[in-house]
Design a protein around this motif. Structure first.
Motif, PDB file in Angstrom:
ATOM      1  N   ALA A  85     -54.159 -51.642  23.206  1.00  0.00           N
ATOM      2  CA  ALA A  85     -53.874 -50.258  23.585  1.00  0.00           C
ATOM      3  C   ALA A  85     -52.377 -49.996  23.644  1.00  0.00           C
ATOM      4  CB  ALA A  85     -54.525 -49.946  24.928  1.00  0.00           C
ATOM      5  N   ALA A  86     -51.612 -50.934  24.222  1.00  0.00           N
ATOM      6  CA  ALA A  86     -50.167 -50.752  24.326  1.00  0.00           C
ATOM      7  C   ALA A  86     -49.519 -50.691  22.945  1.00  0.00           C
ATOM      8  CB  ALA A  86     -49.556 -51.886  25.151  1.00  0.00           C
ATOM      9  N   ARG A  91     -47.125 -47.596  18.378  1.00  0.00           N
ATOM     10  CA  ARG A  91     -46.973 -47.560  16.924  1.00  0.00           C
ATOM     11  C   ARG A  91     -47.778 -46.458  16.252  1.00  0.00           C
ATOM     12  NH1 ARG A  91     -46.620 -54.015  15.408  1.00  0.00           N
ATOM     13  NH2 ARG A  91     -45.010 -54.517  16.941  1.00  0.00           N
ATOM     14  N   ALA A  92     -48.356 -45.578  17.044  1.00  0.00           N
ATOM     15  CA  ALA A  92     -49.115 -44.441  16.518  1.00  0.00           C
ATOM     16  C   ALA A  92     -50.267 -44.894  15.628  1.00  0.00           C
ATOM     17  CB  ALA A  92     -48.192 -43.488  15.757  1.00  0.00           C
ATOM     18  N   LEU A  93     -51.008 -45.893  16.097  1.00  0.00           N
ATOM     19  CA  LEU A  93     -52.131 -46.438  15.333  1.00  0.00           C
ATOM     20  C   LEU A  93     -53.412 -46.388  16.144  1.00  0.00           C
ATOM     21  CD1 LEU A  93     -50.490 -49.725  13.963  1.00  0.00           C
ATOM     22  CD2 LEU A  93     -50.589 -47.489  12.842  1.00  0.00           C
ATOM     23  N   LEU A  94     -54.537 -46.307  15.447  1.00  0.00           N
ATOM     24  CA  LEU A  94     -55.851 -46.505  16.057  1.00  0.00           C
ATOM     25  C   LEU A  94     -56.402 -47.805  15.504  1.00  0.00           C
ATOM     26  CD1 LEU A  94     -57.265 -42.883  15.852  1.00  0.00           C
ATOM     27  CD2 LEU A  94     -56.536 -44.103  17.912  1.00  0.00           C
ATOM     28  N   ARG A 121     -56.265 -46.799  11.575  1.00  0.00           N
ATOM     29  CA  ARG A 121     -55.855 -45.475  11.107  1.00  0.00           C
ATOM     30  C   ARG A 121     -54.605 -45.016  11.844  1.00  0.00           C
ATOM     31  NH1 ARG A 121     -61.178 -41.499  10.875  1.00  0.00           N
ATOM     32  NH2 ARG A 121     -62.355 -42.605   9.274  1.00  0.00           N
ATOM     33  N   ILE A 122     -53.957 -44.020  11.280  1.00  0.00           N
ATOM     34  CA  ILE A 122     -52.857 -43.384  11.975  1.00  0.00           C
ATOM     35  C   ILE A 122     -53.401 -42.601  13.165  1.00  0.00           C
ATOM     36  CG2 ILE A 122     -52.934 -41.320  10.516  1.00  0.00           C
ATOM     37  CD1 ILE A 122     -49.897 -41.135  10.798  1.00  0.00           C
ATOM     38  N   LYS A 287     -54.856 -42.765   3.164  1.00  0.00           N
ATOM     39  CA  LYS A 287     -55.038 -43.354   4.495  1.00  0.00           C
ATOM     40  C   LYS A 287     -54.126 -44.568   4.714  1.00  0.00           C
ATOM     41  CE  LYS A 287     -59.082 -45.976   2.861  1.00  0.00           C
ATOM     42  NZ  LYS A 287     -60.531 -46.198   3.028  1.00  0.00           N
ATOM     43  N   GLU A 288     -53.885 -45.366   3.654  1.00  0.00           N
ATOM     44  CA  GLU A 288     -53.051 -46.554   3.836  1.00  0.00           C
ATOM     45  C   GLU A 288     -51.578 -46.204   4.023  1.00  0.00           C
ATOM     46  OE1 GLU A 288     -56.616 -47.492   1.302  1.00  0.00           O
ATOM     47  OE2 GLU A 288     -54.942 -46.105   1.075  1.00  0.00           O
ATOM     48  N   ILE A 289     -51.109 -45.205   3.288  1.00  0.00           N
ATOM     49  CA  ILE A 289     -49.697 -44.840   3.410  1.00  0.00           C
ATOM     50  C   ILE A 289     -49.426 -44.207   4.773  1.00  0.00           C
ATOM     51  CG2 ILE A 289     -49.770 -42.493   2.440  1.00  0.00           C
ATOM     52  CD1 ILE A 289     -47.278 -43.116   0.891  1.00  0.00           C
ATOM     53  N   LEU A 290     -50.391 -43.455   5.294  1.00  0.00           N
ATOM     54  CA  LEU A 290     -50.241 -42.887   6.633  1.00  0.00           C
ATOM     55  C   LEU A 290     -50.218 -43.990   7.682  1.00  0.00           C
ATOM     56  CD1 LEU A 290     -52.591 -39.757   6.531  1.00  0.00           C
ATOM     57  CD2 LEU A 290     -50.108 -39.825   6.287  1.00  0.00           C
ATOM     58  N   LEU A 291     -51.024 -45.008   7.470  1.00  0.00           N
ATOM     59  CA  LEU A 291     -51.055 -46.130   8.399  1.00  0.00           C
ATOM     60  C   LEU A 291     -49.750 -46.922   8.334  1.00  0.00           C
ATOM     61  CD1 LEU A 291     -52.726 -47.913  10.348  1.00  0.00           C
ATOM     62  CD2 LEU A 291     -53.530 -49.160   8.342  1.00  0.00           C
TER      63      LEU A 291
END
Length: 645
Positions: A85-86, A91-94, A121-122, A287-291
């Motif tokens: 979670a931290a 890093r703005a990730l899920l 995901r982002i 999706k990969e570039i956003l991640l």
């Protein structure tokens, strides 16, 4: 914040979660990530309570469970969830949560507000949830529940934290004063890779050296995501150097590695950013570039005032569910996207913005020229910052003249048939079709002129055109020419007579305040020349371009004659890249695409950057080589101390 309860079971879980929400004035939908306990005996109670809290509403909260990957590891699972979670809020990730089975997860399927992700995901901010907030469920040995809230504060991870990751495509740039130097670089890379456990670190070392040797006349770029791929690509490029000495032609491997003995940029040619039109979006796009570049996209979020999810239409291109999609469901999502006239312009323009920002801010690639294909002329102005009023443009792009008049229901086409034929019948009045023909443009134009109710709309290349109109009339043209036509994935009445009925509305859409963009010439397909920064002229010429037939081939020729030699397609798919290559043929040029359907978007990007670097375009890597911050570890340590206390 930490919320505890003295109760046990489902009531304890609900009380602890509600206590966390009430203490921080959070709503359930504002919690973007919910990490459930990793203890199997607690799963049913947590699932029962959370399913009730998230029973209704859109799927806006992602679910994570260490149980899915670690199994029932007791307290270790709770600590793992806290660390995940931290890192995610920083890093703005899920996180990736493979679909799992069990008594708890089965109950959670009833919660419409929750979803799981097959892959990371982002984590995009929204107007109603501007902060990244995670709630982590824990349970003590006595069965009492607690929730820990984790929110991004001042922590700011560097770009490299997400952009360069193990197992994802990496770029290994080499620069030298001569070909012998490149051979030595390949040999050194081979030796370093043989015993390297850290390919990311090795890629960074290559990037640092490439920046230091930016003026070197010989360049090569290798793309690989594993040690095995790197060894293979080095072998290909070692052989490629020998071939290049004999033929003097550029070498490019199937994996995307590049060496150019005669770099296109060596002669000082200009760089043109090319923005594609609408109608190319697809489910899973980018999706990969956003991640990979999640942190850069948080900056774009601010630029779009937290409207990036709306522009991207994440509900359509990244559908959310609790179970894996079937092929039939995927097709249904695709049909919904192609049939949504209000979404296609937004998605296309959003990715033009993202690609333009990444090229300029991260890799230092600056355009001298901007050009667009059809609605792409609007996208180029937005992507490069000539138009910046996002709120107004979002409303304008949702104008009925575009979303239902020229797309979707095609009401403008119905009105046109009604005026032309005096009525609209159920048989043919509202019908409209678009076909791409592989045939000589002049021959197609001549054939169209002989048939009523069909129109010559676009010239893509000397031997590829688009016709539109009544399906029967289109079929007659193709039959007369004995030519095969491929129907477009979407029906669209732009560049055809129905569009002239809504010309004034289109001009209103294109009427936006204009900011100067230093060093960039914005070209108009209508003028076949650069435009000034005059608001009225831009609105008028852009609108007329959208209602009149489009000659993209002519625009490419003009821009080439004006000095462009490198063309970078910023947006969805690689259609413009292929059309430019077909138009210019063997003339010296380089055309690259940032997105290729069927190829992971981060791989497409690395391959594009590899070509630009090898052809001596001004590419830099300093933004990618920062050392990863220890801020996450420090934050987790502090949280664990609080939990222990």
């Amino acid at each position: 914040p930490i919320s505890r309860t003295e109760e046990t079971g489902a009531r304890g879980v609900e009380a602890a979660f509600q206590g966390l929400l009430s203490a921080e004035s959070w709503r359930p939908s504002q919690v973007g990530l919910l990490a459930i306990s990793g203890r199997r005996r607690a799963a049913v109670a947590e699932a029962t309570a959370l399913a009730r809290l998230y029973r209704e509403g859109p799927r806006e909260t992602a679910l994570y469970a260490a149980l899915a990957s670690l199994g029932d590891a007791g307290p270790a699972s709770d600590v793992t969830s806290l660390i995940v979670a931290a890192q995610c809020v920083e890093r703005a990730l899920l996180p990736q949560t493979p679909h799992w089975s069990g008594p708890g997860p089965v109950a959670l399927k009833e919660a419409e507000g929750l979803y799981v992700t097959e892959e990371a995901r982002i984590w995009l901010g929204r107007e109603d949830a501007p902060r990244r907030i995670a709630a982590v469920a824990c349970q003590g040995a006595d069965g009492r529940s607690a929730f820990i809230g984790v929110e991004a504060g001042t922590i700011s991870a560097p770009i490299a934290a997400t952009a360069l990751s193990p197992g994802r495509p990496l770029l290994f740039p080499l620069a030298a004063s001569d070909r012998d130097g490149l051979r030595a670089g390949l040999a050194a890379l081979t030796e370093s890779a043989a015993g390297a456990d850290d390919l990311v670190g090795l890629a960074k070392q290559c990037m640092v050296r490439a920046d230091q040797a930016s003026s070197s006349p010989e360049r090569m770029a290798i793309v690989a995501s594993s040690a095995k791929e790197l060894a293979r690509e080095i072998g290909f490029m070692t052989k490629g150097l020998a071939k290049a000495e004999q033929s003097d032609k550029a070498i490019r491997t199937p994996g995307g590695s590049v060496y150019a003995p005669k770099p296109i940029a060596r002669g000082g040619g200009k760089i043109a950013f090319v923005t594609p039109g609408i109608g190319s979006a697809y489910v899973g796009l980018g999706k990969e570039i956003l991640l990979s570049f999640a942190l850069q996209c948080t900056g774009i979020e601010e630029r779009l005032k937290l409207r990036l999810p709306t522009f991207l239409r994440t509900d359509l291109i990244y559908p959310r569910a609790f179970e894996r999609f079937t092929d039939a469901e995927h097709e249904a999502f695709t049909e919904a996207l192609n049939g949504d006239g209000s979404s296609l312009p937004l998605v296309s323009i959003a990715f033009s913005v993202i690609h333009s920002v990444l090229l300029r801010a991260v890799f230092g690639v600056q355009p001298d020229i901007a050009m667009g294909y059809s609605v792409g002329e609007m996208g180029m102005r937005i992507g490069l910052g000539q138009w910046t009023d996002w709120g107004a443009m979002e409303k304008q792009l949702a104008h009925p003249c575009l979303t239902s008049g020229l797309l979707g229901e095609l009401t403008a086409a119905q009105d046109y048939w009604r005026q032309k034929n005096g009525a609209v019948s159920a048989d043919d009045g509202a019908q409209w079709a678009n076909y791409v023909l592989k045939a000589d443009a002049d021959a197609v134009r001549a054939a169209v002129n002989k048939v009523d109710d069909v129109y010559f709309t676009v010239v893509n290349t000397p031997d590829e055109t688009v016709i539109a109109g009544h399906p029967k009339a289109c079929a007659q043209v193709m039959n007369d020419m004995q030519a095969l036509g491929m129907p477009l994935e979407m029906r669209i009445a732009i560049h055809a007579p129905p569009a002239r009925l809504v010309l004034s509305d289109i001009e209103e859409i294109c009427d936006n305040p204009c900011n100067p963009v230093d060093g960039v010439e914005f070209y108009s397909a209508k003028l076949n020349a650069p435009t000034s920064n005059d608001r009225a002229q831009i609105a008028k010429t852009t609108a007329e371009m959208l209602v009149d037939p489009l000659d993209f081939r002519r625009l490419v020729e003009t821009v080439y004659d004006d000095g462009a030699r490198i063309f970078v397609e910023t947006g969805v798919r690689n259609n413009c890249t292929n059309w430019i290559a077909a138009t210019l043929g063997d003339r010296p040029h380089l055309a690259v695409a940032m997105d290729v359907k069927g190829v992971a978007s981060d791989l497409s990007l690395m391959r594009a950057i590899a070509q630009l670097f090898a052809h001596q375009a001004p590419v830099r890597f300093n933004e990618l080589v920062d050392e990863t911050s220890n801020a996450t570890a420090d934050a987790v340590r502090q949280l664990l101390e609080r939990v222990e206390a």
